[in-house]
Write a protein that holds these residues in place. Sequence first.
Motif, mmCIF file in Angstrom:
data_model
loop_
_atom_site.group_PDB
_atom_site.id
_atom_site.type_symbol
_atom_site.label_atom_id
_atom_site.label_comp_id
_atom_site.label_asym_id
_atom_site.label_seq_id
_atom_site.Cartn_x
_atom_site.Cartn_y
_atom_site.Cartn_z
ATOM 1 N N MET A 565 0.811 -1.213 0.000
ATOM 2 C CA MET A 565 0.000 0.000 0.000
ATOM 3 C C MET A 565 0.849 1.268 0.000
ATOM 4 O O MET A 565 0.383 2.329 -0.425
ATOM 5 C CB MET A 565 -0.905 0.034 1.243
ATOM 6 N N LEU A 566 2.103 1.157 0.478
ATOM 7 C CA LEU A 566 2.890 2.354 0.737
ATOM 8 C C LEU A 566 4.125 2.492 -0.140
ATOM 9 O O LEU A 566 4.949 3.381 0.093
ATOM 10 C CB LEU A 566 3.310 2.368 2.222
ATOM 11 N N THR A 567 4.271 1.633 -1.133
ATOM 12 C CA THR A 567 5.390 1.808 -2.058
ATOM 13 C C THR A 567 5.144 3.035 -2.930
ATOM 14 O O THR A 567 4.010 3.517 -3.069
ATOM 15 C CB THR A 567 5.548 0.579 -2.962
ATOM 16 N N ASP A 568 6.217 3.536 -3.525
ATOM 17 C CA ASP A 568 6.095 4.734 -4.368
ATOM 18 C C ASP A 568 5.168 4.512 -5.553
ATOM 19 O O ASP A 568 4.565 5.452 -6.063
ATOM 20 C CB ASP A 568 7.488 5.149 -4.872
ATOM 21 N N ARG A 569 5.070 3.268 -6.010
ATOM 22 C CA ARG A 569 4.253 2.978 -7.198
ATOM 23 C C ARG A 569 2.832 2.518 -6.859
ATOM 24 O O ARG A 569 2.049 2.222 -7.755
ATOM 25 C CB ARG A 569 4.947 1.910 -8.047
#
Length: 723
Positions: A565-569
Amino acid sequence: MEQTNDEDLRSAADAVLARLVGDATGAARLREDQWRAIEALVAHGRRALVVQRTGWGKSAVYFVATALLRARGAGPTVIVSPLLALMRNQVDAAARAGIHARTINSSNMEEWQTVQEEIAAGRVDVLLVSPERLNNPDFRDEVLPALAAATGLLVVDEAHCISDWGHDFRPDYRRLRTMLAELPSGVPVLATTATANARVTADVAEQLGTAAGSDALVLRGALDRESLRLGVVRLPDAAHRLAWLAEHLGELPGSGIVYTLTVAAAEEVAAHLRQCGYEVASYTGRTENADRRQAEEDLLANRVKALVATSALGMGFDKPDLGFVVHMGSPSSPIAYYQQVGRAGRGVASAEVLLLPGPEDEAIWQYFASVAFPPEEQVRRTLDVLARSEGPVSLPALEPLVELRRTRLETMLKVLDVDGAVRRVKGGWTSTGRPWTYDTERYAWVARQRAAEQQAMRDYVTTAECRMEFLRRQLDDEEAAPCGRCDNCAGPRFDAKVSATTLDAARGELSRPGVEVEPRRMWPTGLPAVGVDLKGRIPAGEQSAAGRALGRLSDIGWGNRLRPMLTDRAPDGAVPDDVVDAVVRVLADWAKGPGGWASGASDAPPRPAGVVTVASRSRPQLVGSLGARIAEVGRMPLLGSVEYAPEAVDTRISRTNSAQRVCGLHRALTVPVGLAERLSSAGGPVLLVDDFSDSGWTLAVAARLLRRAGAPGVFPLVLAVAG
């Protein structure tokens, strides 16, 4: 008495070996390559590089050579050794051979003067120093020259650390070039490692002056470990892996090591295994030195079933009867993996080595890859700052002026120091003014090498061929052949089954939400230098309270749920229902726990009177919906957001070091007039909601703004912390 011929020297060497290994019969004999190395060092004053498997007896070479050289009147042996655990093992081993060994490292500073006096008096046979000491200004300028002049033998242990082609490059090790240059002619040098492929071997040999064509001896042996039984157990998720370990740990022989990739995972796994009735201890870079020593002693004495450890225990722990090594998660390099599994089975006929790979492994690999040598622009910026400074610049003073985290900045400076572009002195770092070239090709090659090593670990998991042969080929072992022992050669000894009861317990452990978020209490140093008038302790009236997070991105429970949920992509969107439910549980536990507003304590703070979010430029829907859902469930008003000032909406906020980040946040964040008015009318503390906290500075700056705008208290609540 000085030995007169090779036969006498060999007899004396074997006698020292017998004392070293505790053989009262005197029957112990050196391996042929051990003797060849010792003869080269003692009889001929040569330089030697020994690449041999763990447990082969490399330490016997330098202890026997030391005893023989000291008998000839030589000065003390200096061993450069990377880890405290290794030093402690070696001091004990030396004592068995009648060799007096002392150490100089960060954990015994109070003993340094005494050690130096003992060296001067000739009472020290072996001095073990950490590579970091070699570039400590006091040690380098006041101790090292005299030590180099008196050294009878220089030993570089774990010599693969010298090479940035290898898996564990350490810039401090390259300081050895200076010491080698200052050694008197004829002083022998020994470098040892168990984990070097052909490229690393050549690089180390060149750096130590033992390149082909010189008067040097390079001894490289076969790397098979006949006691190790390698296997891979592939399980669907973290809960299955934790349950499998809890169910099978008691079946593994003797005592051993369970490796994890992160500190959080080590603590999490150790806690669950203790709940399951196992005697285990965690061992990480966060573990206090005294606790590390106790954990080592407990494992050596078999008082614990296992140490649950990070790579802090990767080198230098010597327990011949270690019965197993289990990896909860795959290291990024087969060379690093071979080194760690090599701790097992050194003095027993059979030891189990099991890899339990996980889906989070690659995200962790990527994080560690992100701290590689910085781009040229950042290096040039650092060199320019130092060149324009009138005197030494300390790391805290340099950090606000360049966009690098302190640990990465320090590593970069050490490389530049070795390259001659900067110099570490009392008070910090200075520019030497010498020209320096950014080796783009070399750094790109290293990055490609890392990527190739990661692919090799993926291949190791899935290969149907011999696993030991696979690892040996990764280390360029020309004698690699099928071992006949691993799960692919002899069939698996462990299946992937776990009982429903054990699995439920593991799921319960991993699904338990809640991590305390410690508030920032001190501003980073150097802010006034970049125009921000903040320094020292953050006033109590401008601090946040301790906060909470649903989980850590690095753990094997909620980390696996939150990370995608919190990756850059990751696409932005409303917060999922299961995450909201878990956050509500965190809030309930927080409220009723010690110091919570519903704890009933006489000094309990008031219940939060409203919710404030931190404006997000990358995940506005996620943060906004999280704040709204918390407000709804808690029956509190959603008061608004700490916003970015209009002129700062598109400004990039540095994430690379604390001072740069605080500077950017201080200038960018603001409390809108409407929010300030609602804070005053709310009449109580607020929950400050964000998606992720990496450094803690966004929460600290936002809390300061809210407190100054009238909030009597701020309780941060985030989905995840980096930890």
